[in-house]
Scaffold this active site. Structure first.
Site, PDB file in Angstrom:
ATOM      1  N   GLU A   1     -17.485  10.206   4.126  1.00 22.43           N
ATOM      2  CA  GLU A   1     -16.985   8.909   3.663  1.00 22.43           C
ATOM      3  C   GLU A   1     -16.648   8.002   4.837  1.00 22.43           C
ATOM      4  O   GLU A   1     -16.947   6.807   4.820  1.00 22.43           O
ATOM      5  CB  GLU A   1     -15.742   9.115   2.786  1.00 22.43           C
ATOM      6  CG  GLU A   1     -16.053   9.688   1.408  1.00 22.43           C
ATOM      7  CD  GLU A   1     -14.814  10.049   0.618  1.00 22.43           C
ATOM      8  OE1 GLU A   1     -14.908  10.077  -0.620  1.00 22.43           O
ATOM      9  OE2 GLU A   1     -13.758  10.315   1.226  1.00 22.43           O
TER      10      GLU A   1
ATOM     11  N   GLY B   1      -9.187  13.550  -0.928  1.00 20.76           N
ATOM     12  CA  GLY B   1      -8.764  14.437  -1.995  1.00 20.76           C
ATOM     13  C   GLY B   1      -9.921  15.205  -2.614  1.00 20.76           C
ATOM     14  O   GLY B   1      -9.759  16.335  -3.070  1.00 20.76           O
TER      15      GLY B   1
ATOM     16  N   LYS C   1      -2.450   4.167  -7.174  1.00 18.75           N
ATOM     17  CA  LYS C   1      -2.832   4.524  -5.809  1.00 18.75           C
ATOM     18  C   LYS C   1      -2.203   3.597  -4.761  1.00 18.75           C
ATOM     19  O   LYS C   1      -2.316   3.860  -3.565  1.00 18.75           O
ATOM     20  CB  LYS C   1      -4.358   4.507  -5.671  1.00 18.75           C
ATOM     21  CG  LYS C   1      -5.094   5.390  -6.679  1.00 18.75           C
ATOM     22  CD  LYS C   1      -4.715   6.842  -6.540  1.00 18.75           C
ATOM     23  CE  LYS C   1      -5.362   7.709  -7.607  1.00 18.75           C
ATOM     24  NZ  LYS C   1      -6.820   7.739  -7.548  1.00 18.75           N
TER      25      LYS C   1
ATOM     26  N   ALA D   1      -9.960   5.668  -3.260  1.00 20.78           N
ATOM     27  CA  ALA D   1      -8.944   6.077  -2.289  1.00 20.78           C
ATOM     28  C   ALA D   1      -7.868   6.859  -3.023  1.00 20.78           C
ATOM     29  O   ALA D   1      -7.624   6.654  -4.215  1.00 20.78           O
ATOM     30  CB  ALA D   1      -8.338   4.874  -1.591  1.00 20.78           C
TER      31      ALA D   1
ATOM     32  N   THR E   1     -13.236   7.550  -9.518  1.00 18.19           N
ATOM     33  CA  THR E   1     -13.427   6.106  -9.641  1.00 18.19           C
ATOM     34  C   THR E   1     -14.813   5.710  -9.135  1.00 18.19           C
ATOM     35  O   THR E   1     -15.499   4.877  -9.749  1.00 18.19           O
ATOM     36  CB  THR E   1     -12.340   5.342  -8.865  1.00 18.19           C
ATOM     37  OG1 THR E   1     -11.060   5.834  -9.251  1.00 18.19           O
ATOM     38  CG2 THR E   1     -12.400   3.859  -9.167  1.00 18.19           C
TER      39      THR E   1
END
Length: 231
Positions: free
Chosen positions: A105, A98, A123, A85, A31
């Site tokens: 991060e 993941g 999610k 996320a 994403t």
């Protein structure tokens, strides 16, 4: 709307919060990569930003697409971070990592005045834990650290397989040279308590529970993008 289209919708909505001259933390994952592609188009049209990538993978994509980068040492305080996320709950608690970039991060998110999470509806969860929790650990004392993680989880009533992450036949190694234990707890009713317990284990470098870091989340679904704020 397929999964990629939803990611693009979330990225587009997040891009509206990026202003000229911003110091921008740029996340890692599928994403976040859609966001980088859209950001690059704006940069090509004249938008002035300075980006701090959260992984070598993100850095390569930014450089390939012409997004100007700085290190976090050069820009130690950021205006905004936009990142994905693996899970997000109604209190904006996250599971991340993941993609293996959780340490950078979290450092980048903590250095930012605002963090926007971008994700699709899949999610969003009622209780964190369906996605295996990544725990970044030092290679030294790996077995001892894994046992300590298991004991900490057990004290909180959490059970499940804790696996060393692999990349093919080899042990996965993060950008920082560490390894990752993926803990399949299924449900983490008290994320704060688990985070506190993991923080006490010397061999744990960082964990994928992001608590009190996200300002809001942009969630994309069939009906478009919506904003999720802590309830």
């Amino acid at each position: 709307m397929d999964a990629r289209e939803m990611k693009v919708k979330a990225a587009e909505a997040a891009l509206a919060h990026v202003e000229d001259g911003m110091r921008l933390g740029i996340g890692t994952g599928s994403t976040a990569e859609e966001f980088v592609r859209l950001l690059a188009e704006k940069v090509a049209d004249g938008l002035q930003v300075q980006g701090v990538p959260t992984s070598e993978r993100t850095a390569r994509l930014c450089l390939e697409l012409g997004v100007p980068l700085k290190s976090l040492d050069e820009l130690p305080e950021l205006d905004l971070t936009i990142d994905g996320a693996d899970e997000v709950d109604s209190q904006l608690r996250l599971i991340k990592g993941g993609g293996g970039a959780l340490l950078r991060e979290k450092i980048v998110a903590a250095a930012s005045s605002c963090m926007i999470v971008i994700a699709d509806e899949t999610k969003v969860v009622e209780t964190l834990g369906r996605f295996p929790l990544p725990v970044e650990v030092n290679a030294f004392g790996l077995t001892s650290t894994r046992m300590a993680v298991e004991r900490a989880a057990s004290r909180l009533g959490l059970n499940g397989e804790i696996k060393l992450r692999k990349s093919g036949e080899d042990t996965f190694t993060t950008d920082g040279g560490h390894h990752i234990l993926d803990a399949s707890f299924s449900r983490i009713p008290d994320a704060e308590a688990l985070a506190n317990q993991l923080n006490l284990i010397p061999g744990v470098v960082e964990h994928g529970l992001f608590i009190n870091l996200a300002s809001f989340a942009i969630i994309a679904g069939e009906a478009g993008a919506r904003t999720l704020k802590a309830q």
